[in-house]
Design an enzyme around this catalytic site. Structure first.
Site, short mmCIF file in Angstrom:
data_model
loop_
_atom_site.label_atom_id
_atom_site.label_comp_id
_atom_site.label_asym_id
_atom_site.label_seq_id
_atom_site.Cartn_x
_atom_site.Cartn_y
_atom_site.Cartn_z
N ASP A 1 5.90 -23.33 -63.38
CA ASP A 1 7.32 -23.03 -63.60
C ASP A 1 7.96 -22.39 -62.38
OD1 ASP A 1 5.63 -20.80 -64.17
OD2 ASP A 1 7.30 -19.77 -65.12
N HIS B 1 1.12 -21.67 -60.52
CA HIS B 1 1.86 -21.86 -61.77
C HIS B 1 2.91 -22.96 -61.64
CE1 HIS B 1 5.45 -19.53 -60.46
NE2 HIS B 1 4.58 -18.72 -59.86
N HIS C 1 13.37 -16.03 -55.99
CA HIS C 1 14.11 -15.68 -57.21
C HIS C 1 15.61 -15.56 -56.95
CE1 HIS C 1 10.32 -13.84 -59.36
NE2 HIS C 1 10.10 -15.02 -58.79
N ASP D 1 -0.25 -18.00 -54.75
CA ASP D 1 1.09 -17.58 -55.19
C ASP D 1 1.58 -16.36 -54.42
OD1 ASP D 1 3.43 -17.56 -56.69
OD2 ASP D 1 2.53 -16.50 -58.38
N GLU E 1 4.62 -18.49 -65.95
CA GLU E 1 4.23 -17.29 -65.21
C GLU E 1 5.42 -16.37 -65.01
OE1 GLU E 1 3.60 -14.84 -61.53
OE2 GLU E 1 5.13 -16.36 -61.93
N GLU E 2 6.59 -16.95 -64.77
CA GLU E 2 7.73 -16.16 -64.34
C GLU E 2 8.35 -15.30 -65.44
OE1 GLU E 2 8.38 -15.72 -61.41
OE2 GLU E 2 7.94 -17.48 -60.21
N ASP F 1 8.11 -20.97 -54.85
CA ASP F 1 7.37 -20.08 -55.75
C ASP F 1 7.31 -20.75 -57.12
OD1 ASP F 1 6.32 -18.00 -57.27
OD2 ASP F 1 8.17 -16.81 -57.22
#
Length: 486
Positions: A77, A75, A456, A167, A143-144, A113
């Site tokens: 983003d 992904h 994150h 991922d 995706e996030e 990520d």
């Protein structure tokens, strides 16, 4: 040494380029253009669908045209978290630092990520020496924060037999399943009331928690800043009349909240009691999270009398519901040892401009019925408190297939290269694979990637030796698939 000088050089060169392209969720225009330009520069066939996903296609090495078609998938983003609240993720590049065997960012999320998965796919597409069958690389949007790209995948964007999701975040592990999830949003509508003039007001601030991924790190027992704030406010409200004029905590639904604050008032005669209560609370928290939250800070400062406060009924209901709302691991899997089965994250508390306080939570489970059970428990708590509650559409889990041919091939590739049989696992975090499998049940899928830690959060880092192993495994897996005749 800089990132682009690391090995495997082509992968890190591309990753370095990606870190310079802003790519917050739902604002992927710049990274999409980078991908389109990359394809044009390297004469790679490329197309996009209506939602903004990008697909690149590379023909097979001559003689391997009849091999199964492999889709590499990641992904675009990234999660945007920073120690500096003024950092502009929409315009500023990520500053990377090589720190021993790790790559990290300077006070922000790194975006490995899933920037490293995207970089590895692009390196594969431009590798002139790799022997492979037909390959495509799919890069999805958002995706996030909503799996929007996977939900709305365009026709013809998943034309293949095998999907390699790039991922995952652990070297020497291959993932064959993931949890499903759903978001639950709870909205309080409040009335403004005049702030009592005989009250003293404080800003209570909780900051610098470890945070982390609400799926992959939920079992580590890290502090949730929203829960800590609610705990202190609950204890305070049991002894004193409390007014709240401002409250804010957390950010993204899939990140454990690292920070939260509230501006609260108590009668001036009780102001010293509040300071004593906070000191006792800090001592308790330091003892409870010893060794888990080394940088966590809790502070309080006096502020001016605010213009207004939240009405007393809503204040009470908000404090009670935040305090008793579930957070963390709810149950462990009975099938896979050490795997979290069900969890919930009290992700954010935000005041809006139209007299609303919005509480966002996220529930995950590898068992569909339990996912909805914990979501309904959250609904029950906040409904009792007078909030309006709604659930998102959710996303499905990915049921493990332990007879997967590509799982065996990817496992053999790693063992052949490094002499270690990788662990076969499921992950509590959500992956796009569940949605892909729901729409294309014929796909044979696995997920693997290099070691990432504290994703994150601004502490996110990527293990450099693991990137090399990841890329070598990816290449050998593709070479092995190329020798298969459909």
């Amino acid at each position: 040494m800089t990132v682009k000088e690391l090995e495997p050089k082509r992968v890190f060169e591309i990753f370095d380029e990606i870190t310079k392209v802003p790519r917050p969720s739902k604002k992927e225009e710049k990274i999409r253009q980078y991908l389109i330009d990359f394809a044009k520069k390297n004469n790679i066939e490329c197309k996009t669908d209506k939602i903004g996903n990008v697909l690149m296609t590379k023909p097979a090495t001559p003689g391997h045209e009849n091999a199964p078609k492999v889709i590499l998938q990641g992904h675009m983003d990234m999660v945007c978290e920073s120690n500096d609240k003024s950092f502009d993720f929409e315009n500023n590049p990520i500053t990377t630092i090589v720190d021993g065997e790790w790559v990290r960012a300077n006070g922000t999320t790194l975006g490995a990520d899933n920037g490293i998965g995207v970089a590895a796919s692009l390196a594969i597409l431009t590798d002139p020496d790799l022997v492979h069958g037909p390959i495509s690389a799919l890069f999805t949007v958002d995706e996030e924060t909503g799996l929007t790209g996977a939900y709305n995948i365009g026709d013809g964007m998943l034309d293949g037999d095998i999907l390699l999701n790039l991922d995952s975040e652990d070297d020497a592990e291959i993932f064959v399943g993931c949890a499903g999830g759903v978001d639950t949003t709870c909205t309080f509508t409040y009335n403004r009331s005049f702030a009592p003039k005989d009250f003293t007001y404080f800003k209570i601030d909780i900051s610098k928690g470890q945070g982390g991924h609400s799926g992959g790190d939920i079992h580590l027992g890290r502090a949730n800043a929203n829960k800590l704030l609610a705990r202190f406010l609950f204890d305070l409200s049991r002894k004193h009349e409390v007014s709240i004029s401002e409250i804010d905590g957390g950010n993204l639904r899939n990140a454990i909240p690292r920070a939260a604050h509230a501006i609260v008032g108590v009668h001036t005669s009780n102001k010293e009691k509040v300071r004593v209560a906070l000191n006792n609370f800090i001592a308790d928290v330091e003892n409870e999270y010893k060794g888990v939250e080394p940088t966590l800070e809790i502070s309080m400062e006096s502020v001016d009398v605010p213009e207004f406060c939240v009405d007393s009924d809503t204040t009470r209901n908000l404090i009670l519901s935040l305090y008793c709302a579930p957070h963390g691991v709810i149950s462990m899997s009975r099938d896979l040892e050490g795997l979290v089965e069900t969890s919930t994250n009290l992700a954010s508390v935000k005041m809006t401009g139209n007299n609303e306080i919005v509480v966002t939570t996220s529930q995950r489970s590898s068992v569909e019925s339990r996912k909805w059970d914990i979501a309904n428990q959250v609904e029950a708590v906040f409904t009792l408190a007078g909030a309006k509650v709604s659930h998102g559409d959710g996303y499905p889990g990915w049921q493990p297939n332990l007879n997967s041919p590509i799982m065996k091939i990817a496992s053999e590739a790693y063992k052949e290269l490094f002499g270690i049989t990788p662990a076969i696992k499921a992950i509590h975090a959500g992956l796009e694979c569940g949605l892909f499998l729901e729409k294309y049940p014929h796909l044979d899928m696995v997920s693997f990637g290099p070691t990432l830690r504290d994703v994150h959060s601004p502490a996110e880092r990527m293990h450099i030796p693991a990137v090399k192993r990841f890329y070598e495994q990816l290449k050998l897996t593709l070479e092995k698939v190329a020798d298969i005749k459909k």
